[in-house]
Design an enzyme around this catalytic site. Structure first.
Site, mmCIF file in Angstrom:
data_model
loop_
_atom_site.group_PDB
_atom_site.id
_atom_site.type_symbol
_atom_site.label_atom_id
_atom_site.label_comp_id
_atom_site.label_asym_id
_atom_site.label_seq_id
_atom_site.Cartn_x
_atom_site.Cartn_y
_atom_site.Cartn_z
ATOM 1 C CG ASP A 86 -2.395 0.877 0.941
ATOM 2 O OD1 ASP A 86 -1.881 1.450 -0.118
ATOM 3 O OD2 ASP A 86 -3.346 0.472 1.866
ATOM 4 C CG ASP A 121 -5.538 4.906 -2.109
ATOM 5 O OD1 ASP A 121 -5.016 5.025 -1.956
ATOM 6 O OD2 ASP A 121 -7.273 5.178 -1.570
ATOM 7 N N GLY A 187 -11.422 4.517 1.266
ATOM 8 C CA GLY A 187 -12.801 4.854 1.387
ATOM 9 C C GLY A 187 -13.748 4.141 2.727
HETATM 10 N N1 GUN Z 1 -6.211 1.082 2.975
HETATM 11 C C1 GUN Z 1 -7.815 1.186 3.835
HETATM 12 N N2 GUN Z 1 -7.982 2.539 2.962
HETATM 13 C C2 GUN Z 1 -7.728 2.388 2.159
HETATM 14 C C3 GUN Z 1 -7.817 3.319 0.862
HETATM 15 O O1 GUN Z 1 -8.903 4.082 0.346
HETATM 16 N N3 GUN Z 1 -6.663 3.535 0.104
HETATM 17 C C4 GUN Z 1 -5.579 3.106 0.323
HETATM 18 N N4 GUN Z 1 -4.747 3.437 -0.476
HETATM 19 N N5 GUN Z 1 -5.095 2.294 1.300
HETATM 20 C C5 GUN Z 1 -6.051 2.064 2.114
#
Ligand code: GUN
Length: 642
Positions: A86, A121, A187
Site C-alpha cells: 500500500d 489515492d 475509503g
Molecule cells: N487502506 C484502507 N483504505 C484505503 C484506501 O482507501 N486507500 C488505500 N490506498 N489504502 C487503504
C-alpha cells in the site's frame, strides 16, 4: 483475471503476479514491516497465498528502506509469494499529508520488487461533502493515469467516492477503464469500524457492477470473518486483514460469526490451533506479546476457515443459502442481507441460467433470491402477453418431479387458458414444471398466505377483466378435446424463457417430433425434418441446441440476439468445434445469460458453432483470459452428431 468457477457475482478466479499465481477469493494478511507478529512464511500454513505490507512505512525507516532497496521486498519480509504494497494513503487519512508524491511512492514500490503496487489515492471519507468526494475521485483518477507504463508489477487503482452512489459509479467506470489492473474499493474502513454494512453493500454493488469485471476487486480493510461471505457474494475477490492482530491485541478471538473475549470463553474451538494445547486461562496469564501471537494464530485460522467454506459454497453454487444463514448470526448482518436483497435486480443479471444446487424455499423472503428474478418476470410477462382467461392449479394438486395428473393435462389441452401452477407462494406457467428452479427446489412447505395473496392479486390484476379460476371448477370441453398439445406448448414456452420471446415458435414448428425417454416418459429430443434441433436436459429442463437448431434460431431472430461474434482468426477453429476464448470476441448480445447456449457467429452473421456461455453478455467483453463459450456443436465437426 481468469474465472475458474462462478456463482452469480461471486467467483473463484486466478491471476498471475511476478511471484506466482493467486487464487481468489482470498485474504492478504496485513504485515507491519516493523513488527512481524507471525512470520509471513508461516502464514502459508494457514492458507495465506499472498500478504500486504506498507511501502510508506518501509520508506520512512532508513534501515527498512536500505534493506528493501538492496535485497528486495521479498527478502525483507522473508516471504517468497506475492506481496502487495500500500502507498501511505491510509496514513495520510489518519495523520494528515505524507511527504512523498504519488509518482515517487509508486516508483519506490517498483524498485523494491512489489508484486502489486498502489497509487497514492485520495481517501474519501463517509462524511465528506459531495464536492470533496468528487475531487477525491477525479484526483485519484489523475494519479493513476500519471503513472508511467511498466511491464513488471500490477498497479492498484482504488475506487473512491464516499457514500455517493453516482460518484462510486463514476470512479468504478474511470478506474475500470484506466491503466490500473487491480481495483481496490477504498475509503470504507470507517464504515467497517461502525458495522455500517448496509452502506457498504451499496458501495460494493455500485463499484462491482460498474467496473471492468476482468480486473480483481479488493475491499480495503474488509477482512473480518462476519462480513466476508456477503462481500464475496457481491463480487469482492480479495481482502486485507489487520483484524487478526488488532483483535488479538485486545484479547479478542475471531469466529466465523463474530468475536469473543478471551476472558469469557470456556475453551478454544476444535479448529483453533490453540485447541488441546492451551486452556484459555493459561493464555490469559501470558505476557501481552506472547498472548498476541497466540491469539493472532487463532484469528488467522478463523479467517481462512471461513474463506474455505465460502469457496466451497461458490463451487457448489450455494453461496446465497450461506449468506442467508449468516444473516441470522447478528442483527447488523441481517440488515446487510436485507440491503443485498434490495439490490436483487442488479445481482439477478449475473445469475447463471441454472445452478448445480436446488433452490431452497424457507418462507416469503426466499422469493427475493436474485436467482428467482428471471422466473418471476417471465411469469408476469406470460400473462401480460397472452391476456386470456387464467386458471390456477393449487399446490396440493401437483408435485414437482411427479408427472402432472391426466385430468389436469386434459383440462389444459381442451381449454386455451393461461394455466398457472401454485409454487412456493408464486404462480408460474404450467409449461415450466420441469425447468430450473421449479422442479429443482426444496421447500419448507411453510406457506405464507399473505405473500401468496399478494402474488395472486398481482396476477389477477393483470388478467382483469378476464377470469381467474381454479382448474377444479372447469370441465373438459368434448368439442375441443385437443385444442392444443401440452408437450408442444411446453417446449415452446421453455425456449421462450431460455432464449427470448418468439424463440419457441422459431425453434419448434408445428410439425416437430417430440421424442420422450422410454424409462421416464420425459421429453428428450426434438426433431424437425428428421434432424435434432435440441435436447431437453434432465438436469435443469433447459435445451441444449444442435447447430441445426442454432441455425433455426439465428435465422429467425434479429442480430444481436443470443449471438457471440468472433473474428476470422477464431472462426476457423470454432467452426471445427474448438472453444471460444474471450480475447477473440468482437461483440456479444448484452442479454446473454451466463450458462446459456449461445450462437457463435462470424462478422457476416454466419453460424459457426453453438455452445455454452461461461459468463453473462456484459462480462463476455470484460475478460481477456480463458474460455468464453464452451462449444458443444460445430458446423464442421465430427462432434456434431445431428
Ligand atoms: N487502506 C484502507 N483504505 C484505503 C484506501 O482507501 N486507500 C488505500 N490506498 N489504502 C487503504
Amino acid at each position: 483475471m481468469e474465472i475458474i468457477h462462478r456463482d452469480g457475482l461471486a467467483r473463484i478466479g486466478r491471476f498471475t503476479t511476478l511471484h506466482g499465481k493467486v487464487e481468489t477469493p482470498t485474504i492478504l494478511p496485513v504485515v507491519n514491516p516493523n513488527l512481524l507478529v507471525i512470520p509471513p512464511k508461516e502464514m502459508k500454513k494457514f492458507g495465506a497465498q499472498a500478504i500486504i505490507t506498507n511501502s510508506y512505512i518501509i520508506r520512512r525507516s532508513s534501515t527498512l528502506k536500505e534493506k528493501a532497496l538492496k535485497d528486495g521486498l521479498h527478502s525483507l519480509m522473508d516471504f517468497d509469494g506475492p506481496i502487495m504494497t500500500d502507498s501511505g494513503t491510509f496514513q495520510s487519512y489518519v495523520y494528515g499529508d505524507v511527504e512523498y508524491t504519488n509518482q515517487e511512492i509508486v516508483e519506490f514500490q517498483r524498485s523494491i520488487g512489489s508484486d502489486i503496487t498502489t497509487i497514492l489515492d485520495i481517501f474519501s471519507k463517509p462524511d465528506d461533502t459531495y464536492d470533496q468526494a468528487r475531487n477525491a475521485v477525479m484526483e485519484t483518477y489523475r494519479r493513476v493515469e500519471e503513472i508511467p507504463d511498466y511491464s513488471g508489477s500490477m498497479l492498484a487503482g482504488p475506487i473512491q467516492g464516499s457514500v455517493y452512489p453516482d460518484l462510486r459509479k463514476q470512479s468504478a467506470e474511470l478506474m475500470g477503464g484506466s491503466r490500473a489492473d487491480y481495483l481496490p474499493i477504498g475509503g470504507v474502513v470507517p464504515l467497517l469500524e461502525n458495522y455500517n454494512y448496509e452502506t457498504l453493500v451499496d458501495i460494493i454493488v455500485s463499484a462491482r457492477i460498474n467496473t471492468n469485471l476482468g480486473k480483481p476487486i479488493h475491499l480495503f480493510g474488509g477482512g473480518h470473518p462476519m462480513f466476508l461471505a456477503m462481500a464475496v457474494y457481491l463480487g469482492v475477490d480479495l481482502f486485507d486483514s489487520a483484524s487478526y492482530v488488532k483483535y488479538a491485541r485486545d484479547g479478542r478471538l475471531l469466529y466465523p460469526e463474530g468475536s469473543r473475549d478471551i476472558t469469557k470463553i470456556r475453551d478454544f474451538p476444535y479448529w483453533s490451533p490453540l485447541f488441546g494445547k492451551y486452556s484459555p486461562s493459561e493464555v490469559k496469564r501470558l505476557e501481552k506479546d506472547e498472548k498476541t501471537v497466540l491469539l493472532s494464530r487463532h484469528n488467522l485460522a478463523a479467517l481462512f476457515m471461513e474463506l474455505e467454506e465460502i469457496k466451497e459454497r461458490i463451487h457448489e453454487e450455494t453461496l446465497f443459502n450461506y449468506i442467508q444463514e449468516k444473516s441470522r448470526a447478528h442483527p447488523y448482518l441481517y440488515r446487510a442481507f436485507m440491503r443485498i436483497l434490495d439490490h436483487r435486480e442488479n445481482i439477478a443479471y449475473f445469475q447463471d441460467i441454472s445452478k448445480k444446487s436446488p433452490f431452497f424455499y424457507y418462507e416469503s423472503t426466499s422469493l427475493l433470491d436474485p436467482s428467482l428474478s428471471r422466473l418471476m418476470k417471465f411469469s408476469i410477462g406470460y400473462i401480460e402477453r397472452n391476456r386470456r382467461d387464467t386458471a390456477i392449479v393449487p399446490a396440493d394438486s401437483w408435485r414437482p418431479g411427479v408427472p402432472l395428473k391426466k385430468e389436469i393435462l386434459a383440462l389444459y389441452e381442451s381449454n386455451p387458458l393461461n394455466v398457472m401452477l401454485e409454487w412456493c407462494d408464486m404462480l408460474i406457467p404450467m409449461e415450466l414444471e420441469e425447468t430450473y428452479p421449479v422442479e429443482q427446489h426444496l421447500t419448507s412447505s411453510h406457506s405464507d398466505e399473505k405473500t401468496f395473496i399478494e402474488n395472486y392479486n398481482s396476477i389477477a390484476f393483470l388478467v382483469k377483466p378476464h377470469l381467474v379460476r381454479y382448474l377444479k371448477d372447469m370441465v373438459v370441453d368434448p368439442e375441443n378435446k385437443a385444442a392444443r398439445n401440452f408437450d408442444l406448448e411446453k417446449i415452446r414456452t421453455v425456449a421462450d424463457f431460455q432464449f427470448g420471446i418468439g424463440s419457441g415458435l422459431a425453434l419448434f414448428p408445428e410439425d416437430s417430433t417430440i421424442i420422450k425417454s422410454r424409462s421416464t416418459g420425459r421429453i428428450r429430443n426434438i426433431l424437425y425434418n428428421g434432424k435434432i434441433t435440441g435436447t431437453m436436459r434432465t438436469m435443469d429442463g433447459f435445451f441444449t441446441l444442435t447447430t441445426y437448431g442454432g441455425e433455426m434460431l439465428r435465422s429467425a431472430t434479429l442480430y444481436p440476439g443470443n449471438r457471440v461474434v468472433v473474428g476470422r482468426d477464431s472462426a476457423e477453429y470454432n467452426i471445427k468445434g474448438f472453444n471460444v476464448f474471450f480475447k477473440f470476441i468482437l461483440e456479444a448480445d448484452e442479454n446473454i445469460v451466463a450458462g446459456n447456449d449461445v450462437l457463435v457467429v462470424d462478422q457476416d452473421d454466419r453460424l459457426l458453432a453453438v455452445g455454452k456461455a461461461t459468463v453473462s453478455g456484459k462480462e463476455l467483453l470484460s475478460y481477456k483470459e480463458g474460455v468464453a463459450v464452451k462449444v458443444h456443436h460445430a458446423i464442421s465437426a465430427h462432434l456434431d452428431s445431428s
